[in-house]
Design an enzyme around this catalytic site. Structure first.
Site, PDB file in Angstrom:
ATOM      1  CB  VAL A   1      -0.932   0.015   1.224  1.00 51.54           C
ATOM      2  CG1 VAL A   1      -1.766   1.291   1.258  1.00 51.54           C
ATOM      3  CG2 VAL A   1      -1.833  -1.215   1.228  1.00 51.54           C
ATOM      4  CB  CYS A   2       1.143   4.204   0.587  1.00 48.41           C
ATOM      5  SG  CYS A   2       1.509   5.983   0.576  1.00 48.41           S
ATOM      6  CB  VAL A   3       5.901   4.966  -0.664  1.00 46.35           C
ATOM      7  CG1 VAL A   3       5.471   6.209  -1.389  1.00 46.35           C
ATOM      8  CG2 VAL A   3       5.878   5.160   0.842  1.00 46.35           C
ATOM      9  N   GLY A   4       4.876   1.584  -0.014  1.00 46.47           N
ATOM     10  CA  GLY A   4       5.376   0.250   0.287  1.00 46.47           C
ATOM     11  C   GLY A   4       5.831  -0.483  -0.957  1.00 46.47           C
TER      12      GLY A   4
ATOM     13  N   GLY B   1      -2.675   2.366  -4.105  1.00 41.52           N
ATOM     14  CA  GLY B   1      -2.219   3.749  -4.113  1.00 41.52           C
ATOM     15  C   GLY B   1      -2.047   4.276  -2.697  1.00 41.52           C
TER      16      GLY B   1
END
Length: 235
Positions: free
Chosen positions: A104-107, A154
């Site tokens: 999730v996200c910048v993971g 995202g």
């Protein structure tokens, strides 16, 4: 009702993680049924989140059981996590035996730094999307992107959409619909500015100004991580 196959979900914990990247999908994925949630970190000490409170790991890298689903959340702490070899090593090990490798996200940039997105379509928070290609990923500007057993979400709140998408892939759409209803996930944001395409120019300018100081250092660290990955692949 048929007996559900037990599942184990492991979320990586690191200092300055964005807790909603983790807790949002964890709340959804728990409702897969017959599911165990693990929070895995380098040590068992409480891990500070970027919201000012801590989360308690349930296992260290050495103790963690092989997950069926590996999920890497994001947050400012990802800058340090991509440079921490024990973290990258555990992510690679866990991914090697997982049915689903997710973020999730910048993971997703940590997945990339671990060499796990080469040739895969992927997404992340819009502000860091330009880094995906440096790790061999194929950037896609969508809220949730599925490519074989890689599922990436995202920024932040997309973790709930990500979770429901994964539930549908594993237990079927009917079960995912039931989970969505049980959570009353019926978003109606008070402002129509949740993406760069929708935000007004003034709000966008304020965001960019607030993030400008940290961005050059983040860019440099992601670029260095991409170089290290390429060097290890070519060694």
């Amino acid at each position: 009702m048929a007996e559900q196959t037990p599942l184990r979900v492991a979320f990586l914990l690191f200092p300055q993680v964005t807790q909603l990247d983790l807790t949002g999908p964890a709340q959804v994925l728990h409702r897969l049924g017959a599911t165990t949630i693990d929070l895995v970190a380098a040590e068992r000490e409480p891990i500070p989140t970027d919201a000012g409170f801590a989360l308690l790991p349930t296992a260290t890298f050495d103790e963690a059981v092989q997950p069926d689903i590996l999920c890497i959340p994001g947050g400012a702490g990802i800058n340090d996590a991509i440079e921490h070899e024990p973290t990258l090593a555990w992510v690679r090990r866990a991914a090697g035996g997982a049915q689903w490798v997710t973020s999730v996200c910048v993971g997703s940039l940590l997945l990339g730094a671990a060499g796990l997105l080469e040739g895969y379509r992927a997404t992340c928070h819009w502000s860091q999307h330009h880094h995906l290609s440096a790790f061999g990923a194929i950037p896609v500007r969508e809220r949730v992107v599925c490519d074989r057993n890689r599922v990436t979400g995202g920024g932040v709140t997309a973790g709930i959409d990500f979770g429901l998408t994964l539930v549908a892939a594993i237990r079927g759409e009917d079960h995912a619909r039931l989970v969505q209803l049980s959570l009353e996930y019926d978003p109606a944001p008070p402002f129509n500015c949740g993406s760069p395409e929708k935000a007004d120019a003034a709000t966008m300018a304020r965001y960019l100004a607030l993030s400008a100081a940290a961005q050059p250092r983040r860019d440099a660290r992601f670029a260095a991580a991409a170089v290290r990955l390429r060097s290890s692949v070519n060694a």
